[in-house]
Write an enzyme that holds these catalytic residues in place. Structure first.
Site, mmCIF file in Angstrom:
data_model
loop_
_atom_site.group_PDB
_atom_site.id
_atom_site.type_symbol
_atom_site.label_atom_id
_atom_site.label_comp_id
_atom_site.label_asym_id
_atom_site.label_seq_id
_atom_site.Cartn_x
_atom_site.Cartn_y
_atom_site.Cartn_z
ATOM 1 N N CYS A 62 -15.652 -21.804 22.974
ATOM 2 C CA CYS A 62 -14.245 -22.170 22.480
ATOM 3 C C CYS A 62 -13.478 -21.045 21.817
ATOM 4 C CB CYS A 62 -14.241 -23.502 21.843
ATOM 5 S SG CYS A 62 -12.804 -24.151 21.314
ATOM 6 N N CYS A 93 -16.076 -29.241 19.038
ATOM 7 C CA CYS A 93 -14.803 -28.953 18.678
ATOM 8 C C CYS A 93 -13.868 -29.534 19.751
ATOM 9 C CB CYS A 93 -14.557 -27.492 18.759
ATOM 10 S SG CYS A 93 -13.375 -26.663 17.645
#
Length: 395
Positions: free
Chosen positions: A100, A200
């Site tokens: 990410c 996340c």
RNA sequence: UGGCCCAUGGUGUAAUGGUAACACUCCGGUUUUUGGUACCGUCAUUCAAGGUUCGAGUCCUUGUGGGCCAA
């Protein structure tokens, strides 16, 4: 005046990061990333991103900086979520948050920021950026956060020189309590907010349920391997070369159904990962059972009793050439090169002494001490002192 | 079919006739921007029916289920 786009997550760290940048005289723009809005898979609070984006907006308002929301959920799905499914399907254990950072925050997001005319992007990560001069060229360093307890450099282990060049980490010199104190002094709404956990942007999920969106349950057996199995007593041959020795020690144990006894059933080997204890639903042992290997092809989970089971430990791991990443490109090892480093194979693990050995096909990481549950698909990151030099995917 | 042994939470075991316990599992929580680990906590047990006893998981009888030996 330099312009900085800061990724406001709605948490305390990025809030304080934005404040510090403003105080340092930057022109600051707050940008909230919305990357996921399927609440059906998360545990607890229904709509976390809505509350987070609202908090981010309030912080921006308080600091007197412009604020926008960008929706990157399409890119997030393509580059992160799909990668997760693919890896689990292969029986590997991905680290979506490392990806990410490389693919979303410091790529898609960074490009948006640059389009907005920014000179830098900033995040609320606990890590620091260093700059050194080598042969008249500026080289960026990724350094651990000063708060050893919160150091998040590991999650940034896949960043490149280009990405670091336009990045700032405003809170890297601070500790978490200091950050909270600043937020409290400023009366920011995020001051007392709990640290985020889980994936996340997605949050806490029950992994098997999450994976069932794409990976069908499939019943298979759980096999227990005895700690004194002959698999572990294979005579250590005399090695002709160091590379032979490394290859031998890096090799995974190969288990077969007949090497142990069937002790239970599971609903899909691809839902499990090496080192895992919970979820096997096999009781009656003196010590807990740990997963020592998953075979997604035969759909068998191999387990060993107790945390000291031999099947959990190896001292050498391998990274293929295509998956070696040097943040410090200038230090990249040539074939036959070696380097003394400190390394970790998961977030928040203490750094372990290790030696890198570059060979033709890849890189061996040889640990001084045996490591528990070295897991394919996870990242190994190597450091010298406070600096993260490089990383790679464990194969 | 004769003889012997065994039966305790979901699992494996413990308890001189005197408050049924330990480990594992499950579930919940804490720690943690991945998975996982670690830590804390809750729930839950004497095969059935009789009998002896102030008192039975423990002793007796029968039944049921399982194991072993004999044939």
């Amino acid at each position: 005046m330099k312009r900085v786009v800061v990724g406001l997550s709605g948490g305390v760290d990025s809030s304080v990061a934005a404040y510090l940048l403003k105080k340092q005289g930057y022109e600051v723009i707050g940008l909230f990333m919305k990357n996921w809005h399927d609440d059906s898979v998360t545990i607890s609070n229904e709509c976390p991103w809505l509350e987070d984006s609202n908090d981010a907006m309030l912080v921006a308002e308080k600091l007197g900086i412009p604020f926008q929301v960008v929706d990157l959920s399409e890119e997030y799905k393509e580059r992160i979520v799909d990668y997760m499914f693919k890896e689990y399907e292969l029986g590997r254990t991905p680290n979506p948050d490392v990806l990410c950072n490389r693919e979303i925050k410091f790529d898609v997001f960074l490009k948006i920021a640059l389009e907005l005319g920014a000179d830098f992007v900033a995040t609320g990560h606990y890590c620091r950026k260093g700059v050194i001069n080598k042969d008249g060229k500026e080289i960026y360093q990724l350094l651990a956060g000063k708060d050893a307890n919160k150091d998040q450099s590991y999650f940034l282990c896949q960043l490149s020189q280009e990405q670091l060049a336009t990045t700032l980490f405003p809170i890297g010199e601070l500790t978490k309590p200091e950050v909270r104190q600043i937020a409290t002094d400023l009366d920011l709404i995020t001051a007392e907010k709990k640290d985020s956990q889980g994936l996340c942007f997605i949050g806490k999920v029950r992994l098997p349920e999450f994976l069932q969106q794409k990976l069908e349950p499939k019943e298979g057996v759980i096999v227990q391997i005895a700690n004194d199995s002959e698999i572990y007593t294979k005579s250590q041959i005399k090695f002709e070369t160091k590379e032979e020795e490394l290859a031998f020690k890096a090799e995974k144990y190969q288990y077969n159904l007949k090497d142990g006894k069937v002790v239970g059933k599971h609903q899909g080997a691809h839902y499990f990962t090496k080192g895992q204890r919970k979820g096997l639903a096999v009781g009656g042992t003196k010590e807990p059972l740990f997963v020592i290997e998953t075979d997604v092809k035969e759909n068998i989970i191999y387990t060993g009793e107790g945390k000291n089971h031999k099947g959990l430990y190896r001292s050498v791991l391998f990274v293929t050439n295509g998956e070696i990443h040097w943040i410090r490109e200038d230090l990249a090892l040539a074939n036959d090169g070696q380097m003394q480093v400190k390394a970790r194979i998961r977030y928040r693990q203490s750094l372990e002494s290790a030696t890198l050995h570059k060979v033709k096909d890849g890189l061996y990481v040889e640990f001084e001490n045996q490591q528990s549950a070295i897991t394919e698909g996870q990242f190994v990151a190597w450091y010298q002192d406070e600096e993260l030099l490089g990383s790679g995917v464990i194969s």
